[in-house]
Design an enzyme around this catalytic site. Structure first.
Site, PDB file in Angstrom:
ATOM      1  N   CYS A   3     -25.695 -13.221 -21.407  1.00  0.00           N
ATOM      2  CA  CYS A   3     -25.411 -14.481 -20.715  1.00  0.00           C
ATOM      3  C   CYS A   3     -26.307 -14.693 -19.512  1.00  0.00           C
ATOM      4  CB  CYS A   3     -23.936 -14.548 -20.294  1.00  0.00           C
ATOM      5  SG  CYS A   3     -23.546 -13.522 -18.859  1.00  0.00           S
ATOM      6  N   GLY A  49       0.796  -1.225   0.000  1.00  0.00           N
ATOM      7  CA  GLY A  49       0.000   0.000   0.000  1.00  0.00           C
ATOM      8  C   GLY A  49       0.821   1.265   0.000  1.00  0.00           C
ATOM      9  N   CYS A  85     -27.671  -9.741 -17.317  1.00  0.00           N
ATOM     10  CA  CYS A  85     -26.981  -9.549 -18.590  1.00  0.00           C
ATOM     11  C   CYS A  85     -27.853 -10.060 -19.735  1.00  0.00           C
ATOM     12  CB  CYS A  85     -25.642 -10.271 -18.579  1.00  0.00           C
ATOM     13  SG  CYS A  85     -24.829 -10.258 -20.193  1.00  0.00           S
ATOM     14  N   CYS A 136     -18.401 -13.114 -19.884  1.00  0.00           N
ATOM     15  CA  CYS A 136     -19.697 -13.162 -20.547  1.00  0.00           C
ATOM     16  C   CYS A 136     -19.661 -14.184 -21.688  1.00  0.00           C
ATOM     17  CB  CYS A 136     -20.049 -11.779 -21.090  1.00  0.00           C
ATOM     18  SG  CYS A 136     -21.733 -11.631 -21.701  1.00  0.00           S
ATOM     19  N   CYS A 165     -22.670  -7.756 -19.599  1.00  0.00           N
ATOM     20  CA  CYS A 165     -21.504  -7.856 -18.731  1.00  0.00           C
ATOM     21  C   CYS A 165     -20.408  -6.921 -19.221  1.00  0.00           C
ATOM     22  CB  CYS A 165     -20.938  -9.272 -18.740  1.00  0.00           C
ATOM     23  SG  CYS A 165     -21.982 -10.475 -17.925  1.00  0.00           S
TER      24      CYS A 165
END
Lengths: 372, 275, 258
Positions: free
Chosen positions: B243, B31, B240, B271, B265
């Site tokens: 899909c 970080g 979606c 997808c 997606c």
């Protein structure tokens, strides 16, 4: 089924082809040569070399040609090439006192040793469009003295320095103590920055940005009462000490513009008052850039000289972080890249917030009435 | 482009070593933003130069590279970067999340869970999570050093006071390993939970700002919140259209002049494999 | 009062270039005590306060503080991290201009809540509740909780700054002309408020002011500074009613009795 995101690869290839066509323009006209650009658009070449931090006229000309005259794009092209070049070593500092000056003027003294040397400049022209250029007529050659008849001219700053009226630049022993200055093209900018690092940043910095900042100091945002002690343009030698030889040899001559700005004096109990300095240097002939750089350099010394620093040009973080046009241009233009995902997230949230507000309103008749 | 004029993976070996040192440091201090000597790249700043430099420093001939932008392999930025590496690093490329060893991404984390040994390289525009609260680098560096993060929590408080909830939707700040507040790059907050204890190595490159940071595998990453306003991700009422997925991040498209919407997606690989 | 001073300043000297702003200043502050530092502008009182707060480093001398968390500490030898932590937990600092001590771009609630959040408070409702209580204590309408202080009057801002500092129940509060620059009627309200808070919270404080009326109202003990030196000190009433030093006599003579 409508699908918006497919076929990117082919579309990009087509876009590149179109660009190449646009660059070439009408094929009935002859193509620009790099020599033409170097010779006839020389100031554009100078700017690209300065802000591209790479002294190579033909590469800069190539970049300008490839960028269709967009100088910031050309600077970017040159920088991206430069960064891949191997590094053989560092030259010795150039000596501008030994410059073969084509132009040299001082605004602080009417006459100076070596004289005022006007040289080629737009300063004394009337800005009238010259239609004879459109007609393509040739002018007779200008009469010039042979180059070697112009000896190195002493710097105005050195003369003031001798009398103690102008602060001396950091001398060699100070420099040795501080060690070799960091190299902005190899190391990230660290803040607060040393003066060498600041000067590197300004030398590479966008001319327009420095111009505006320098101008702002003249209009009262951090004024420091500048005088052009001297501005000079001409050729200096680049010398290098190869490890195998152990002594300096001259490897090139380059054109530079130098501005030594004399500014308001400072003094204290233990130091008698003297004028202070701002410094500007650019490749080629670039007086606007050199003067603007010197103004901003001096403005950034506010802290060091115990002046109040409340203006943009005196704010080191602000100036140094935003001076680079390659960085700025990229980040500003990256807004053109797709942001579908982030925008979708915002849409979802705004819709939810609107639904909530709607619900609150329907549950609270007072709000509803107030809306009517 | 005369590829022979350039070193393998574009950058010279010295520069790669410098970047690898920065990456090692970043991995050692999760970080923390490590300054590095970012170079000009042949792509504009803001278009992934940090990510490209990180990828160039870690990539080898045996790698398989996937590049996505907005979750898709076929967006302009992704195509451009993928073809760049295919040319200068001679690597196999893929659109499959599972097959890739290195995935460079802008704005998304793939829906397919990542595995041990994969590297996810993020393109980062502004690495400093405190930047919009405190513009000065000297000050933000000090705030990180002293773990003085009250100001970040103040901004979240202010969000709730104004909107009734934390209205931050992307680039949602996270706490890494209980020490440094980090910008996860402008991914939607939907993707934040995927960063937490991920088996993959996450590398973040910011070219213009010249910073690299990292989240090593299995490192805790917590999205900042309040006890009574816990972190939440986006949800859609729709699924979606291609899909039928109900668990992935959906892109909204306007499909006719009447403003009819369709949702599909954002992750094209995910997808495609579900269709 | 307990046996050890809360704050102790020893032989403190601070220069700016050739000018000596504080010369050989020493004092102690005991728990529950309010010490006033008075003098004209340029007498070195604000510099002294900044040295005490750790904002300026003195050339000579030391400032020691009896911390609840760390025991006896030398303020100028503390790490920056600890000093800043002390600054937002055990200490408060009231600036003359409230804008210097507030975040002007966030709401009053966030201003008050910041110290709580900085030390780990993570319950929005609780933070907001506490902020609301403090608005009440400093006599600001609680429906102003989500306002930004940008449009507020100077007096309201100063009350908000006081709330923002006192919410963490600091053991030591440093105040630099807290009523300076405010209208007289507004000043009186703030003084009343401060006096009430000092009493109920048993605050220990150092108050810098050029206004002897403010000093009389708020402080127990007084130090008079002139040209960077302490020329007189004692119980406030004693110093003001029976000044010994000529400079103090001049100061006292030049103000109307409160």
């Amino acid at each position: 089924m409508y699908v918006a995101v497919k076929g990117g690869e082919t579309a990009i290839a087509h876009s590149l082809d179109l660009l190449a066509d646009k660059r070439r323009g009408d094929r009935a006209l002859s193509e620009l040569t790099l020599e033409q650009i170097d010779q006839q658009l020389g100031l554009a070449v100078d700017r690209v070399m300065t802000e591209g931090s790479c002294y190579d006229r033909s590469l800069a000309a190539l970049a300008i040609k490839q960028a269709r005259g967009d100088l910031i794009e050309a600077i970017f092209l040159l920088r991206a090439y430069r960064t891949t070049l191997p590094r053989f070593g560092n030259s010795l500092p150039i000596d501008t006192a030994a410059m073969i000056a084509e132009r040299r003027i001082s605004a602080t003294f009417k006459d100076v040793p070596g004289g005022q040397l006007l040289g080629p400049t737009y300063d004394y022209t009337h800005r009238l469009l010259d239609f004879s250029l459109a007609a393509g007529g040739e002018r007779p050659l200008a009469r010039t003295a042979p180059v070697d008849s112009v000896p190195g001219v002493p710097r105005v700053g050195d003369i003031l320095e001798r009398d103690g009226l102008l602060e001396a630049p950091p001398d060699a022993s100070d420099r040795a103590e501080a060690g070799r200055p960091d190299d902005l093209t190899r190391e990230p900018l660290t803040l607060p920055a040393s003066r060498p690092l600041r000067l590197q940043n300004l030398a590479r910095g966008d001319e327009g940005f420095l111009l505006a900042l320098g101008y702002s100091t003249q209009r009262g945002y951090g004024n420091n009462h500048p005088f052009v002690g001297e501005i000079r343009y001409g050729q200096v030698a680049v010398t290098f000490v190869p490890e195998e030889l152990g002594f300096p040899i001259e490897i090139a001559g380059i054109d530079v513009t130098e501005c030594d700005m004399v500014n308001q004096f400072a003094g204290s109990l233990d130091k008698p008052p003297q004028f202070t300095r701002g410094y500007g240097l650019a490749f080629g002939h670039a007086e606007r850039k050199a003067i603007a750089m010197a103004l901003v350099d001096r403005a950034l010394r506010a802290g060091e000289l115990s002046e109040s620093a409340n203006s943009p040009a005196q704010d080191e973080e602000f100036v140094l972080a935003h001076s680079d046009n390659v960085e700025a241009s990229g980040f500003v233009q990256h807004l053109k890249l797709p942001h579908y995902v982030d925008f979708q997230s915002e849409l979802v949230t705004v819709r939810a917030l609107r639904a909530e507000a709607e619900r609150r309103r329907s549950e609270d008749p007072a709000l509803d009435q107030a809306a009517e | 482009m005369p590829e022979a004029a350039y070193n393998y993976a574009y950058l010279d070996e010295q520069t790669k070593r410098m970047i690898r040192r920065a990456i090692l440091k970043a991995v050692a201090v999760p970080g923390y933003q490590v300054p590095f000597g970012g170079r000009e790249m042949p792509l504009p700043y803001g278009w992934g130069t940090g990510g490209i430099q990180v990828t160039a420093a870690v990539i080898g001939r045996n790698d398989t590279l996937k590049v996505i932008d907005q979750g898709a392999d076929d967006t302009t930025n992704a195509v451009s970067i993928r073809s760049f590496f295919a040319k200068v690093a001679d690597v196999a490329t893929t659109t499959s999340t599972e097959e890739a060893t290195i995935i460079q991404t802008r704005h998304r984390v793939p829906e397919t869970p990542l595995r041990d040994g994969q590297i996810l390289v993020f393109q980062v525009p502004i690495p400093e999570p405190l930047r919009m609260l405190e513009p000065r680098e000297i000050e933000t560096r000090l705030l990180h050093a002293l773990t003085e993060y009250g100001v970040m929590q103040v901004s979240l408080y202010e969000n709730i006071a104004r909107h009734g909830r934390i209205a931050k939707t992307y680039n949602y700040p996270v706490m890494v390993n209980g020490r440094y507040i980090m910008s996860p790059s402008p991914i939607p907050k939907f993707d934040n939970p995927k960063l937490d204890r991920s088996p993959a190595l996450q590398l973040y490159g910011a070219g213009r700002e010249k910073r690299i940071y990292a989240v090593p595998p299995y490192t805790p990453v917590k999205s900042l919140d309040f006890d009574d306003h816990p972190f939440e991700i986006e949800r859609w009422d729709e699924c979606c259209a291609l899909c039928g997925s109900r668990e992935s991040f959906l892109d909204e498209m306007i499909v006719d002049d009447a403003g009819k919407r369709m949702y599909i997606c954002s992750d094209t690989d995910w997808c495609g494999r579900r269709q | 009062m307990s046996e050890a001073p809360l704050l102790s300043v020893q032989a403190l000297t601070k220069r700016f270039g050739a000018r000596v702003a504080c010369r050989d200043v020493a004092f102690e502050l005991w728990p529950g005590e309010v010490l006033g530092i008075v003098g004209e502008s340029g007498s070195g009182k604000t510099t002294l306060l900044n040295c005490v707060a750790g904002r300026h480093a003195p050339e000579v001398g030391a400032v020691t503080y009896e911390s609840a968390a760390y025991g006896l500490v030398d303020v100028h030898r503390l790490s920056e991290a600890r000093r800043r932590l002390l600054g937002r937990t055990e200490w408060g600092f009231i600036n003359q201009d409230a804008r210097d001590g507030l975040r002007m771009t966030v709401s009053a609630g966030a201003n008050i809540g910041e110290r709580l959040m900085a030390v780990g408070a993570r319950h929005y409702g609780d933070i907001r509740g506490t902020a609301q209580e403090w608005l009440q204590r400093v006599e600001i309408e609680t429906d102003r909780l989500d306002d930004r202080p940008t449009t507020w009057s100077g007096g309201m801002r100063q009350r908000l700054q006081i709330a923002r500092n006192l919410v963490s129940k600091p053991r030591l509060v440093l105040m630099d002309e807290p009523t300076g620059g405010l209208d007289v009627s507004v000043q009186a309200r703030i003084l009343d408020l401060l006096r009430g808070l000092v009493d109920t919270l048993q605050l220990s404080a150092v108050l810098v002011t050029h206004d002897l009326g403010v000093a009389r109202l708020l402080t127990h003990r007084l130090m008079v500074m002139q040209g960077g030196r302490v020329v007189e000190e004692g119980l406030t009433d004693q110093v003001l009613d029976d000044p010994q030093h000529a400079y103090t006599q001049m100061l006292v003579a030049s103000v109307l009795p409160v």
